[in-house]
Design a protein around this motif. Sequence first.
Motif, mmCIF file in Angstrom:
data_model
loop_
_atom_site.group_PDB
_atom_site.id
_atom_site.type_symbol
_atom_site.label_atom_id
_atom_site.label_comp_id
_atom_site.label_asym_id
_atom_site.label_seq_id
_atom_site.Cartn_x
_atom_site.Cartn_y
_atom_site.Cartn_z
ATOM 1 N N ALA A 153 -55.786 25.325 11.304
ATOM 2 C CA ALA A 153 -56.820 26.360 11.306
ATOM 3 C C ALA A 153 -58.109 25.790 11.887
ATOM 4 C CB ALA A 153 -57.053 26.869 9.891
ATOM 5 N N LYS A 154 -58.778 26.602 12.698
ATOM 6 C CA LYS A 154 -60.085 26.210 13.223
ATOM 7 C C LYS A 154 -61.124 26.297 12.112
ATOM 8 C CE LYS A 154 -60.142 27.494 18.085
ATOM 9 N NZ LYS A 154 -60.712 28.415 19.081
ATOM 10 N N ASP A 155 -62.130 25.476 12.226
ATOM 11 C CA ASP A 155 -63.284 25.595 11.347
ATOM 12 C C ASP A 155 -64.052 26.832 11.805
ATOM 13 O OD1 ASP A 155 -65.252 24.964 9.447
ATOM 14 O OD2 ASP A 155 -66.433 23.892 10.968
ATOM 15 N N LEU A 156 -64.321 27.741 10.899
ATOM 16 C CA LEU A 156 -65.033 28.979 11.223
ATOM 17 C C LEU A 156 -66.385 28.955 10.508
ATOM 18 C CD1 LEU A 156 -62.005 31.426 10.813
ATOM 19 C CD2 LEU A 156 -62.829 30.318 12.906
ATOM 20 N N PRO A 157 -67.403 28.383 11.153
ATOM 21 C CA PRO A 157 -68.669 28.106 10.474
ATOM 22 C C PRO A 157 -69.567 29.322 10.221
ATOM 23 C CG PRO A 157 -68.815 27.459 12.758
ATOM 24 C CD PRO A 157 -67.396 27.874 12.518
ATOM 25 N N LEU A 158 -69.367 30.411 10.950
ATOM 26 C CA LEU A 158 -70.235 31.572 10.776
ATOM 27 C C LEU A 158 -69.792 32.407 9.579
ATOM 28 C CD1 LEU A 158 -70.577 32.722 14.506
ATOM 29 C CD2 LEU A 158 -72.025 31.137 13.226
ATOM 30 N N THR A 159 -70.655 33.306 9.146
ATOM 31 C CA THR A 159 -70.281 34.218 8.062
ATOM 32 C C THR A 159 -69.401 35.327 8.627
ATOM 33 O OG1 THR A 159 -72.139 35.734 8.401
ATOM 34 C CG2 THR A 159 -72.518 33.814 6.945
ATOM 35 N N ILE A 160 -68.704 36.021 7.751
ATOM 36 C CA ILE A 160 -67.864 37.125 8.203
ATOM 37 C C ILE A 160 -68.710 38.190 8.890
ATOM 38 C CG2 ILE A 160 -67.873 38.329 5.983
ATOM 39 C CD1 ILE A 160 -64.910 39.102 6.632
ATOM 40 N N GLY A 161 -69.918 38.403 8.385
ATOM 41 C CA GLY A 161 -70.824 39.377 9.002
ATOM 42 C C GLY A 161 -71.192 38.993 10.426
#
Length: 181
Positions: free
Chosen positions: A97-105
Motif C-alpha cells: 500500500a502507498k503511504d497516503l499522507p493527505l486527509t480523505i477530504g
Amino acid sequence: MKARLEKGEVKQYGVMPKAFLTVAEYLPTIEGHNLDPNGDSLPYVEGQIVKDADTLSDDTLKLFGFFDVVIPECDWRIQELTDIYFDVDVFKRDVIAKDLPLTIGEYKEQVVKQYDNVLFANFFKTDYHYIKQLELGAEIPQDVIDERAKLRAEAEIIKAEIMTLETKEDVLTYDLPNYDK
C-alpha cells in the motif's frame, strides 16, 4: 522478462541479449557448450562471453543465473511495488500500500477537481454555440442544450458519490467517466 544478479545488483532484461558475460556465481559446465579443441565441454569461467544467448532454453539460462521476473498487478493509484528480490527460483516484487499522507477530504477535493477539468473540456466543445448566440444572436441547437443539461445532472450525481466515499482508497480508485468515447 529475465533478471540476474550481477556485481551485487539485480539487472533486468526485457529481451535476452544475443550474448552475455558469465558471472562468478553461475559458472556451469553444459554438455555441447564451451568446447575445447577435442570437442569436450569445459566449465565456463567468469567474464567469458556466451554467444547466441537469445536462443538458449529457460533451463540453460537458469544455469547462468537468468530467472523469470514475476511482477504482480498493481493499482498505481493506491499501491506500489517493492524493490526486486530473488525468491526460490524467480525474481519478484511485492505489492504494498502507498503511504497516503493527505486527509480523505483533501483527496476528495483532488478527485472533484480532476472531474471539473474533464467537465470543462467537454463543455468547451460546445461553448462556441453560446458565443455565437451572444455575438450574433444565433440559436443554440436543442441537442447541444440537452447534452449540456445531461452532463450537468450527471456531474451533480458523480460529485455526490465522491463525497459519500468513506476511505482514501475508495476515493483514489473512483473511476471518473470517460466522455471521449
